[in-house]
Motif scaffolding. Structure first.
Motif, PDB file in Angstrom:
ATOM      1  N   THR A  51       0.839  -1.197   0.000  1.00 31.21           N
ATOM      2  CA  THR A  51       0.000   0.000   0.000  1.00 31.21           C
ATOM      3  C   THR A  51       0.873   1.245   0.000  1.00 31.21           C
ATOM      4  O   THR A  51       0.644   2.185  -0.763  1.00 31.21           O
ATOM      5  N   GLN A  54       2.483   1.732  -3.436  1.00 31.92           N
ATOM      6  CA  GLN A  54       1.536   2.223  -4.431  1.00 31.92           C
ATOM      7  C   GLN A  54       1.300   3.726  -4.253  1.00 31.92           C
ATOM      8  O   GLN A  54       1.281   4.474  -5.232  1.00 31.92           O
ATOM      9  N   SER A 121      -3.104   1.360 -11.279  1.00 31.44           N
ATOM     10  CA  SER A 121      -3.535   1.144  -9.900  1.00 31.44           C
ATOM     11  C   SER A 121      -4.399  -0.114  -9.784  1.00 31.44           C
ATOM     12  O   SER A 121      -4.249  -0.893  -8.841  1.00 31.44           O
ATOM     13  N   GLN A 122      -5.279  -0.315 -10.729  1.00 32.43           N
ATOM     14  CA  GLN A 122      -6.133  -1.513 -10.704  1.00 32.43           C
ATOM     15  C   GLN A 122      -5.306  -2.791 -10.811  1.00 32.43           C
ATOM     16  O   GLN A 122      -5.598  -3.782 -10.142  1.00 32.43           O
ATOM     17  N   GLU A 125      -3.653  -3.292  -7.415  1.00 33.83           N
ATOM     18  CA  GLU A 125      -4.633  -3.738  -6.420  1.00 33.83           C
ATOM     19  C   GLU A 125      -5.073  -5.177  -6.675  1.00 33.83           C
ATOM     20  O   GLU A 125      -5.319  -5.931  -5.733  1.00 33.83           O
ATOM     21  N   ARG A 128      -2.335  -7.239  -5.257  1.00 30.26           N
ATOM     22  CA  ARG A 128      -2.424  -7.224  -3.795  1.00 30.26           C
ATOM     23  C   ARG A 128      -3.541  -8.160  -3.332  1.00 30.26           C
ATOM     24  O   ARG A 128      -3.371  -8.935  -2.391  1.00 30.26           O
ATOM     25  N   ARG A 148     -12.775  -8.245  -3.398  1.00 29.54           N
ATOM     26  CA  ARG A 148     -12.222  -6.923  -3.657  1.00 29.54           C
ATOM     27  C   ARG A 148     -11.595  -6.399  -2.381  1.00 29.54           C
ATOM     28  O   ARG A 148     -11.920  -6.837  -1.291  1.00 29.54           O
ATOM     29  N   LEU A 149     -10.694  -5.449  -2.557  1.00 29.30           N
ATOM     30  CA  LEU A 149     -10.058  -4.804  -1.415  1.00 29.30           C
ATOM     31  C   LEU A 149     -11.030  -3.829  -0.778  1.00 29.30           C
ATOM     32  O   LEU A 149     -11.948  -3.343  -1.443  1.00 29.30           O
ATOM     33  N   ILE A 151     -10.990  -0.845  -0.407  1.00 27.99           N
ATOM     34  CA  ILE A 151     -10.678   0.514  -0.847  1.00 27.99           C
ATOM     35  C   ILE A 151     -11.919   1.062  -1.549  1.00 27.99           C
ATOM     36  O   ILE A 151     -12.410   0.472  -2.497  1.00 27.99           O
ATOM     37  N   ARG A 152     -12.406   2.182  -1.060  1.00 27.84           N
ATOM     38  CA  ARG A 152     -13.595   2.799  -1.644  1.00 27.84           C
ATOM     39  C   ARG A 152     -13.281   4.265  -1.925  1.00 27.84           C
ATOM     40  O   ARG A 152     -13.444   5.125  -1.077  1.00 27.84           O
ATOM     41  N   ARG A 153     -12.799   4.533  -3.125  1.00 27.10           N
ATOM     42  CA  ARG A 153     -12.430   5.899  -3.490  1.00 27.10           C
ATOM     43  C   ARG A 153     -13.675   6.719  -3.810  1.00 27.10           C
ATOM     44  O   ARG A 153     -14.565   6.244  -4.503  1.00 27.10           O
ATOM     45  N   TRP A 160     -11.757  10.376 -10.713  1.00 25.08           N
ATOM     46  CA  TRP A 160     -11.016  10.314  -9.462  1.00 25.08           C
ATOM     47  C   TRP A 160      -9.620  10.824  -9.677  1.00 25.08           C
ATOM     48  O   TRP A 160      -9.045  10.573 -10.738  1.00 25.08           O
TER      49      TRP A 160
END
Length: 182
Positions: A51, A54, A121-122, A125, A128, A148-149, A151-153, A160
């Motif tokens: 993390t 990244q 990034s995808q 992730e 990861r 899924r991770l 992570i909620r952007r 984004w």
């Protein structure tokens, strides 16, 4: 020798053998638990450092800041020593390969907009997530998988990330007043 003496010797020997066997089994169980704890710690370090890397790669792209690879390399060294399954080491290696590829893409100017960053990034992730699921299966022994991770952007109307408003910028540092502006 009398029967009672033989019984006393057998009884004493049986007790000593039981104590020795119990100590051996306890020591073996403690070593297994220590090893498992170390493996979980090594996997946690990989997730934490991945993390961090990244986010550092994004800083490299956005602000031309150098990535400090030392903590990531330390986590890779630990996982190589501690995790006994080749699958876990391989999954960590896949992340490492992506990090280096993305770093090179930043240096060559190939990551030049948010869309390109989002694609990179995808991929990071996904690697990861693969590592986490591999670690859960091989180290923890869990059959459950994450899809899924966590992570909620937040999405802005223009994609984004949402740019910070002038009110949220700290006038002395130019940094965002809350949360990350990565």
């Amino acid at each position: 020798m009398t029967t009672s003496l033989w019984l006393a010797l057998i009884s004493s020997f049986s007790r000593l053998a039981g104590v020795a066997l119990g100590a051996a089994l306890t020591g073996q169980a403690q070593r297994r638990q220590w090893t498992r704890d170390r493996q979980v710690g090594a996997c946690t370090a990989i997730v934490v450092q991945s993390t961090r890397v990244q986010l550092a790669l994004r800083q490299q792209w956005r602000r031309a800041q150098r990535v400090d690879w030392a903590p990531w390399n330390e986590a890779l060294a630990e996982i190589s020593l501690i995790v006994a399954t080749p699958a876990g080491v391989e999954a960590a290696g896949e992340m490492d390969e992506l990090f280096w590829q993305n770093s090179e893409m930043v240096v060559r100017g190939e990551l030049n907009d948010e869309t390109a960053w989002e694609a990179a990034s995808q991929r990071m992730e996904a690697a990861r997530l693969n590592f986490i699921n591999t670690a859960k299966r091989h180290v923890i022994g869990s059959r459950s998988r994450l899809n899924r991770l966590p992570i909620r952007r937040p999405q802005s109307p223009d994609g984004w990330p949402a740019s910070p408003s002038p009110a949220t910028l700290n006038s002395t540092t130019g940094e965002s007043g809350g949360g990350s502006n990565l």
